[in-house]
Motif scaffolding. Structure first.
Motif, PDB file in Angstrom:
ATOM      1  N   PHE A 118       0.843  -1.196   0.000  1.00 43.84           N
ATOM      2  CA  PHE A 118       0.000   0.000   0.000  1.00 43.84           C
ATOM      3  C   PHE A 118       0.876   1.243   0.000  1.00 43.84           C
ATOM      4  N   THR A 119       0.310   2.347  -0.433  1.00 45.41           N
ATOM      5  CA  THR A 119       1.079   3.587  -0.479  1.00 45.41           C
ATOM      6  C   THR A 119       1.253   4.150   0.923  1.00 45.41           C
ATOM      7  N   THR A 120       2.404   4.699   1.167  1.00 43.95           N
ATOM      8  CA  THR A 120       2.707   5.257   2.483  1.00 43.95           C
ATOM      9  C   THR A 120       1.997   6.583   2.724  1.00 43.95           C
ATOM     10  N   HIS A 121       1.323   7.067   1.719  1.00 42.40           N
ATOM     11  CA  HIS A 121       0.709   8.396   1.754  1.00 42.40           C
ATOM     12  C   HIS A 121      -0.682   8.330   1.129  1.00 42.40           C
ATOM     13  N   THR A 131       4.169   5.831  -3.658  1.00 43.29           N
ATOM     14  CA  THR A 131       5.308   5.127  -3.063  1.00 43.29           C
ATOM     15  C   THR A 131       4.773   4.021  -2.167  1.00 43.29           C
ATOM     16  N   LEU A 132       5.096   2.781  -2.502  1.00 44.60           N
ATOM     17  CA  LEU A 132       4.542   1.620  -1.818  1.00 44.60           C
ATOM     18  C   LEU A 132       5.435   1.167  -0.670  1.00 44.60           C
ATOM     19  N   TYR A 133       4.781   0.670   0.390  1.00 48.64           N
ATOM     20  CA  TYR A 133       5.471  -0.128   1.407  1.00 48.64           C
ATOM     21  C   TYR A 133       5.073  -1.579   1.180  1.00 48.64           C
ATOM     22  N   ARG A 134       6.084  -2.447   1.055  1.00 48.35           N
ATOM     23  CA  ARG A 134       5.853  -3.864   0.828  1.00 48.35           C
ATOM     24  C   ARG A 134       6.549  -4.667   1.926  1.00 48.35           C
ATOM     25  N   PHE A 135       5.901  -5.752   2.363  1.00 48.91           N
ATOM     26  CA  PHE A 135       6.472  -6.578   3.437  1.00 48.91           C
ATOM     27  C   PHE A 135       6.176  -8.051   3.189  1.00 48.91           C
ATOM     28  N   ARG A 145       9.569 -13.537  16.206  1.00 45.20           N
ATOM     29  CA  ARG A 145       8.336 -13.464  15.428  1.00 45.20           C
ATOM     30  C   ARG A 145       8.559 -12.488  14.284  1.00 45.20           C
ATOM     31  N   PRO A 146       7.754 -12.573  13.226  1.00 44.44           N
ATOM     32  CA  PRO A 146       7.849 -11.559  12.166  1.00 44.44           C
ATOM     33  C   PRO A 146       7.398 -10.195  12.694  1.00 44.44           C
ATOM     34  N   LEU A 147       7.911  -9.128  12.085  1.00 46.36           N
ATOM     35  CA  LEU A 147       7.524  -7.781  12.498  1.00 46.36           C
ATOM     36  C   LEU A 147       7.370  -6.888  11.279  1.00 46.36           C
ATOM     37  N   SER A 148       6.124  -6.586  10.938  1.00 45.68           N
ATOM     38  CA  SER A 148       5.834  -5.648   9.856  1.00 45.68           C
ATOM     39  C   SER A 148       6.018  -4.217  10.354  1.00 45.68           C
ATOM     40  N   PHE A 149       6.443  -3.332   9.464  1.00 49.56           N
ATOM     41  CA  PHE A 149       6.570  -1.915   9.781  1.00 49.56           C
ATOM     42  C   PHE A 149       5.404  -1.113   9.203  1.00 49.56           C
ATOM     43  N   ALA A 150       4.306  -1.781   8.872  1.00 51.73           N
ATOM     44  CA  ALA A 150       3.163  -1.080   8.266  1.00 51.73           C
ATOM     45  C   ALA A 150       2.650   0.043   9.157  1.00 51.73           C
ATOM     46  N   ALA A 151       2.719  -0.164  10.470  1.00 55.34           N
ATOM     47  CA  ALA A 151       2.205   0.851  11.395  1.00 55.34           C
ATOM     48  C   ALA A 151       2.991   2.150  11.321  1.00 55.34           C
ATOM     49  N   ALA A 152       4.182   2.125  10.742  1.00 56.32           N
ATOM     50  CA  ALA A 152       4.946   3.359  10.555  1.00 56.32           C
ATOM     51  C   ALA A 152       4.211   4.343   9.661  1.00 56.32           C
ATOM     52  N   PHE A 153       3.260   3.826   8.872  1.00 58.55           N
ATOM     53  CA  PHE A 153       2.562   4.665   7.898  1.00 58.55           C
ATOM     54  C   PHE A 153       1.069   4.768   8.177  1.00 58.55           C
ATOM     55  N   GLU A 154       0.670   4.391   9.418  1.00 60.43           N
ATOM     56  CA  GLU A 154      -0.731   4.580   9.793  1.00 60.43           C
ATOM     57  C   GLU A 154      -1.099   6.060   9.682  1.00 60.43           C
ATOM     58  N   GLU A 155      -0.184   6.933  10.093  1.00 59.55           N
ATOM     59  CA  GLU A 155      -0.318   8.358   9.776  1.00 59.55           C
ATOM     60  C   GLU A 155       0.357   8.574   8.434  1.00 59.55           C
ATOM     61  N   PRO A 156      -0.391   8.990   7.413  1.00 61.10           N
ATOM     62  CA  PRO A 156       0.196   9.073   6.073  1.00 61.10           C
ATOM     63  C   PRO A 156       1.367  10.046   6.008  1.00 61.10           C
ATOM     64  N   VAL A 157       2.364   9.662   5.223  1.00 55.63           N
ATOM     65  CA  VAL A 157       3.547  10.493   5.029  1.00 55.63           C
ATOM     66  C   VAL A 157       3.161  11.753   4.257  1.00 55.63           C
ATOM     67  N   VAL A 172      11.360   6.366   3.730  1.00 53.06           N
ATOM     68  CA  VAL A 172      12.560   5.681   4.202  1.00 53.06           C
ATOM     69  C   VAL A 172      12.897   6.129   5.628  1.00 53.06           C
ATOM     70  N   GLU A 173      12.781   7.424   5.899  1.00 58.49           N
ATOM     71  CA  GLU A 173      13.005   7.929   7.261  1.00 58.49           C
ATOM     72  C   GLU A 173      12.018   7.294   8.238  1.00 58.49           C
ATOM     73  N   GLY A 174      10.789   7.100   7.784  1.00 63.45           N
ATOM     74  CA  GLY A 174       9.784   6.461   8.629  1.00 63.45           C
ATOM     75  C   GLY A 174      10.138   5.024   8.971  1.00 63.45           C
ATOM     76  N   ILE A 175      10.667   4.279   7.999  1.00 68.41           N
ATOM     77  CA  ILE A 175      11.118   2.906   8.232  1.00 68.41           C
ATOM     78  C   ILE A 175      12.249   2.888   9.267  1.00 68.41           C
ATOM     79  N   ASP A 176      13.222   3.775   9.087  1.00 64.83           N
ATOM     80  CA  ASP A 176      14.370   3.827   9.984  1.00 64.83           C
ATOM     81  C   ASP A 176      13.935   4.144  11.415  1.00 64.83           C
ATOM     82  N   ALA A 177      13.067   5.131  11.560  1.00 62.55           N
ATOM     83  CA  ALA A 177      12.614   5.535  12.893  1.00 62.55           C
ATOM     84  C   ALA A 177      11.765   4.453  13.548  1.00 62.55           C
ATOM     85  N   TYR A 178      10.909   3.813  12.776  1.00 62.52           N
ATOM     86  CA  TYR A 178      10.044   2.773  13.344  1.00 62.52           C
ATOM     87  C   TYR A 178      10.859   1.554  13.750  1.00 62.52           C
TER      88      TYR A 178
END
Length: 391
Positions: free
Chosen positions: A200-203, A240-244, A307-319, A332-338
């Protein structure tokens, strides 16, 4: 000896230009509402098929998923010199010979087609198993006397009843990796070792309507008629997609072999190629009119022991876009921070290895070592995951 719990998590940030990679039943762009914001979405089923095709091309380890297994066997028998009608009958006996329910196929006129039998469930088996099914038909050639016509209330019984199911138990690399659901055949089911999320798109995104027209070349050269030969509209979006995705290496090894050394060796090849195929594959919808062949700008791979860990929640608030536009850098900054926040919360000891590869981002402090290529990134991750194989 068994493989220790190991999860290979892969996170991708990938910009997609004007495209519609995955349409719904009305040819519309697929979307989702996340964080009260509309996003473009690519279904996991769509991307998994693209991954499987890339994976199979790379390893040459093909699997066949079909309801028309009888037609495929008939094709093999015709290539072996069988009469076409007898080959079709043999194929029908193969399709009706397993534990899977079946029906006679119907043509465009809704009338049954003699000896065209469809299984009610999709059969999923290695491509080379088709030859083995043809061998069974050939060994019982004289017994294949019954036609399957669809007439009458009682279905005929296949002369190959009880001889087919053992072939449907066969597996290969792609089946061991992605799994198989075949409830009607005992012990044919395989638990998949791979989990793929919807991209899904991060924004926030908007769907755009594209108006198009096609010229009729004959009327255009005559000059006696104006306007186009065809007009229509199509939906597209950009983003811009986030894929996991994640690979359960313990589950994969269990699917592969009871011999730990054999399982680890095979798991290394399959997991490594899955990661590369996940990175490089792209759904093919509308490719001829959009050519959306972009590259991931960031790939982060982590080996986890919990366990697996998705970073999808980093984009719950759209970029939000950068000052001069663009979402990649902030995603990318959101991935790093999360990654920093989540791994601090869970405890850093659970991450056995972390690394990344990117086009242009040098200062990512929480995504591990930077590798110069996707291949180097994948090799390092798989080596780290399988270094201490026995438990």
């Amino acid at each position: 000896m068994a493989l220790k719990p190991r999860f290979l998590d892969i996170h991708v940030v990938q910009p997609i230009p004007y495209a519609n990679l995955n349409r719904d039943d009305t040819n519309s762009v697929k979307t989702m509402l996340y964080g009260d914001a509309l996003r473009t979405r690519i279904s996991s089923q769509s991307w998994k098929r693209a991954i499987r095709e890339h994976f199979q091309d790379a390893l040459g380890d093909n699997a066949l998923r079909t309801r028309r297994i009888g037609e495929r066997v008939a094709e093999v028998l015709r290539d072996r010199g069988w009469d076409a009608a007898l080959a079709d009958r043999a194929g029908a006996h193969v399709a009706a010979g397993s534990s899977i329910k079946w029906e006679v196929a119907k043509g465009k006129d809704k009338q049954p087609i003699t000896n065209k039998v469809l299984t009610n469930a999709l059969i999923y088996l290695p491509e080379d198993a088709v030859e083995e099914l043809a061998d069974i038909a050939e060994a019982h050639k004289d017994a294949l006397t019954t036609d399957f016509t669809g007439k009458g209330k009682t279905k005929p019984e296949s002369a190959l009843k009880g001889k087919i199911d053992r072939i449907l138990l066969k597996k290969n690399g792609v089946i061991n990796l992605f799994g198989r659901m075949l409830a009607e055949v005992d012990q044919a089911g395989v638990d998949g070792a791979v989990q793929v999320a919807h991209a899904f798109t991060t924004h926030t995104t908007e769907v755009e309507l594209d108006y198009f027209a096609a010229v009729d070349d004959v009327t255009a050269t005559k000059g006696d008629e104006t306007g186009s030969g065809h007009m229509g509209t199509a939906e597209f979006s950009t983003g811009t997609l986030y894929r996991f995705a994640t690979v359960d290496l313990q589950e994969l090894a269990k699917n592969l072999s009871d011999d730990n050394d054999i399982a680890v060796h095979a798991a290394r090849e399959l997991a490594g190629q899955f990661l590369l195929s996940f990175i490089e594959s792209l759904p093919q919808a509308k490719k001829n009119s959009t050519a959306p062949h972009s590259l991931p700008h960031l790939v982060h791979v982590a080996v986890r022991s919990d366990r697996p860990l998705s970073f999808a929640a980093a984009f719950e608030e759209p970029v939000r876009s950068a000052q001069h536009g663009g979402y990649v850098a902030r995603s990318v900054e959101g991935i790093d921070a999360y990654s920093k926040a989540a791994n601090t919360l869970l405890g850093p000891d659970r991450v056995l290895h972390a690394a990344h590869a990117s086009l242009q981002f040098d200062k990512l402090e929480h995504l591990g070592e930077r590798h110069s290529s996707f291949e180097a990134l994948v090799t390092a991750a798989v080596d780290a995951a399988l270094t201490e194989a026995p438990q």
